[in-house]
Design a protein around this motif. Structure first.
Motif, short mmCIF file in Angstrom:
data_model
loop_
_atom_site.label_atom_id
_atom_site.label_comp_id
_atom_site.label_asym_id
_atom_site.label_seq_id
_atom_site.Cartn_x
_atom_site.Cartn_y
_atom_site.Cartn_z
N ARG A 48 0.83 -1.22 0.00
CA ARG A 48 0.00 0.00 0.00
C ARG A 48 0.85 1.26 0.00
NH1 ARG A 48 -1.60 -1.26 5.81
NH2 ARG A 48 -0.24 0.13 6.97
N LYS A 49 2.12 1.15 0.42
CA LYS A 49 3.05 2.28 0.36
C LYS A 49 3.81 2.30 -0.97
CE LYS A 49 3.73 2.15 5.33
NZ LYS A 49 4.65 1.73 6.40
N ASN A 50 3.44 1.38 -1.86
CA ASN A 50 4.04 1.27 -3.19
C ASN A 50 5.56 1.06 -3.12
OD1 ASN A 50 3.31 1.01 -5.88
ND2 ASN A 50 3.97 3.08 -6.36
N GLN A 51 6.00 0.30 -2.13
CA GLN A 51 7.42 0.01 -1.97
C GLN A 51 7.89 -0.95 -3.06
OE1 GLN A 51 8.11 -1.31 2.06
NE2 GLN A 51 7.64 0.69 2.91
N THR A 52 9.20 -0.96 -3.28
CA THR A 52 9.83 -1.83 -4.26
C THR A 52 10.75 -2.80 -3.53
OG1 THR A 52 9.76 -0.09 -5.93
CG2 THR A 52 11.32 -1.88 -6.30
N ALA A 53 10.76 -4.04 -4.00
CA ALA A 53 11.65 -5.05 -3.39
C ALA A 53 12.33 -5.86 -4.48
CB ALA A 53 10.84 -5.96 -2.48
#
Length: 133
Positions: free
Chosen positions: A118-123
């Protein structure tokens, strides 16, 4: 009343992107018994997922290990054609191991937990996949 319905319709259309399906990238992987470990590297962002359809050879062992610096990145494993996971990474950890009696196809889904999605993080990640006797 007409003005209210028009405004409501516009609001629904503008929110349409929230109902759109999340992006899913699908890849086919074939394993050969006794071959070196296959390393699959990738990156996902937000609610995107990657689905690997992996053909495991018969009469051997099948291993998957997830390597990622992101604490909310996991993978699930299900038998091909089933929506029920036989391994849930957020519960079971970063290493899946199974004995394979017949040629089997697994679906491996890599995803971010909701807190990160939901925080649009990338992994970034690497899956080490191997089969052996």
């Amino acid at each position: 009343m007409h003005k209210y319905l028009t405004t409501l319709a516009c609001a629904v259309l503008l929110q349409g992107h929230a109902w759109a399906a999340d992006p899913v990238r699908r890849e086919q992987v074939e394993l050969v018994q006794g071959a070196p470990v296959k390393k699959l590297a990738g990156k996902i962002k937000g609610y995107a997922t990657v689905e690997y359809s992996i053909a495991a050879p018969a009469n051997g062992k099948f291993d998957i290990r997830l390597n990622s610096a992101h604490p909310s990145l996991y993978f699930n494993v299900s038998a091909n054609g089933s929506d029920e996971a036989i391994f849930v990474g957020s519960r079971d950890g970063a290493h899946f191991h199974a004995g394979v009696t017949g040629a089997t196809r697994y679906k491996v889904t890599v995803y971010l937990m909701r807190n990160a999605a939901r925080k649009n993080q990338t992994a970034s990640y690497q899956l080490d996949i191997g089969s052996g006797a």
